[in-house]
Design an enzyme around this catalytic site. Structure first.
Site, PDB file in Angstrom:
ATOM      1  CE1 TYR A  54      -4.181  10.413   8.343  1.00  0.00           C
ATOM      2  CE2 TYR A  54      -3.575   8.434   7.148  1.00  0.00           C
ATOM      3  CZ  TYR A  54      -4.509   9.171   7.835  1.00  0.00           C
ATOM      4  OH  TYR A  54      -5.771   8.661   8.029  1.00  0.00           O
ATOM      5  CE1 TYR A  77      -3.433   2.767   0.330  1.00  0.00           C
ATOM      6  CE2 TYR A  77      -2.341   3.369   2.382  1.00  0.00           C
ATOM      7  CZ  TYR A  77      -3.258   3.644   1.382  1.00  0.00           C
ATOM      8  OH  TYR A  77      -3.984   4.813   1.429  1.00  0.00           O
ATOM      9  NE  ARG A 130      -9.537  11.691   6.604  1.00  0.00           N
ATOM     10  CZ  ARG A 130      -8.780  10.654   6.896  1.00  0.00           C
ATOM     11  NH1 ARG A 130      -9.056   9.470   6.386  1.00  0.00           N
ATOM     12  NH2 ARG A 130      -7.720  10.794   7.677  1.00  0.00           N
ATOM     13  NE  ARG A 158      -2.876   7.842  -3.901  1.00  0.00           N
ATOM     14  CZ  ARG A 158      -3.795   7.462  -3.007  1.00  0.00           C
ATOM     15  NH1 ARG A 158      -5.056   7.325  -3.371  1.00  0.00           N
ATOM     16  NH2 ARG A 158      -3.443   7.204  -1.755  1.00  0.00           N
ATOM     17  CD  GLU A 170     -11.575   1.599   4.008  1.00  0.00           C
ATOM     18  OE1 GLU A 170     -10.481   1.573   4.597  1.00  0.00           O
ATOM     19  OE2 GLU A 170     -11.691   1.688   2.770  1.00  0.00           O
TER      20      GLU A 170
END
Length: 323
Positions: free
Chosen positions: A198, A141, A211, A148, A312
């Site tokens: 983060y 990940y 979000r 990305r 999730e």
């Protein structure tokens, strides 16, 4: 497997999400979950995420407008004059691994957004096998996030997003998006640090998404949401406690969107990702109490982007009529 209760909705909304076992007419996009079964739409994108219970399920993005199809920018594209859906499937090995495949997908996304007639991304979905494989910065990940970030256009608004793991060996990266001709408003959660801020502990680059995205017509597209408060995982030992925590996150996020948009919102579709098969029954029972009974809901088995997260939820919220 899935809940598809009757619900009165505004048929003029640009998109509605429905779950079923059959193909649907006038779909902007369709997705098939679980083993292929009779009635599966051959045009649906097959996502190898087993639904709760035996059998198969389908997800349909219904449009009130005529839908046309084409292939461009390396993607399968459907559009209806208001919204555009595009899907890419990349062979990781052919691109040199997950980082390079991620970068290639985002280069194609950038080209589509610049030249495809729908310049504003609403939400992007990512599915990859063995998402938590590897240690430290070598976790798949985190390498996906690096790829990305390397291909993002500087200054481009970050859309809502979901990234979950197929419970399978690494093979193909599946990416699809929803884009519009008009921009939305990015919504951040007051209970959470924005993902793009983060700290370094979560990888060489921060995850690049917002979000949620609030669109001018009132719908709210919510990213994959888990039991993260601030930037830390909560209740790693309890699936039920994580589901309750993420429900609080959804409530806070929706309240923020309502304060900005000035309209009350109600959940219109929920997709629940559960890591462990033995937790499915508990999650379904608790979700039935936490979320409205008349909201369509699909529960599937999947890995989550953090190894200590067990569940999730992603969601679509509709504006509630003032009447």
């Amino acid at each position: 497997m899935f809940s598809q209760p009757p619900r009165a909705v505004d048929a003029t909304l640009p998109i509605r999400i429905r779950y079923s076992t059959n193909a649907a007419p006038q779909s902007l996009a369709s997705f098939a979950y679980g083993p292929t079964a009779a009635g599966t739409d051959e045009a649906a994108l097959h996502l190898h995420l087993p639904p709760h219970g035996d059998g198969s399920a389908q997800e349909h993005w219904l449009s009130p407008n005529p839908v046309t199809h084409r292939a461009a920018f390396g993607a399968r594209i459907a559009e209806d004059g208001s919204l555009l859906y595009a899907a890419w499937t990349l062979d990781e090995a052919a691109h040199g691994g997950i980082e390079a495949a991620s970068a290639q997908a985002y280069r194609q996304i950038a080209a589509l957004l610049e030249n495809g007639g729908y310049p504003h991304p609403i939400k992007i979905w990512h599915y990859l096998g063995a998402i938590n494989e590897g240690t430290g910065d070598d976790e798949r990940y985190r390498r996906f996030c690096v790829g990305r970030a390397s291909a993002l256009v500087p200054g481009q608004p970050l859309p809502a997003a979901t990234a979950v793991g197929l419970q399978a060996e690494p093979d193909r990266l599946t990416v699809f998006l929803l884009a519009a001709k008009v921009p939305g408003i990015r919504i951040e959660n007051p209970r959470q640090v924005p993902a793009y801020e983060y700290p370094r502990a979560y990888g060489p680059v921060s995850p690049s998404f917002s979000r949620a995205m609030l669109m001018p017509w009132g719908q709210l597209f919510v990213s994959g949401t888990a039991a993260v408060v601030g930037h830390e995982t909560k209740h790693p030992e309890s699936t039920g406690a994580q589901l309750r925590e993420l429900a609080l996150n959804l409530d806070a996020l929706v309240a923020k969107a309502e304060s900005i948009g000035g309209r009350r919102l109600a959940p219109a579709a929920l997709k629940v990702y559960v890591r462990r098969p033995e937790d499915l029954a508990e999650v379904e029972a608790l979700a039935a109490r936490l979320f409205p009974a008349d909201c369509p809901r699909l529960t599937v088995l999947a890995d989550i982007s953090r190894a200590d997260l067990r569940v999730e939820v992603e969601a679509l919220y509709d504006p509630v009529s003032a009447s």
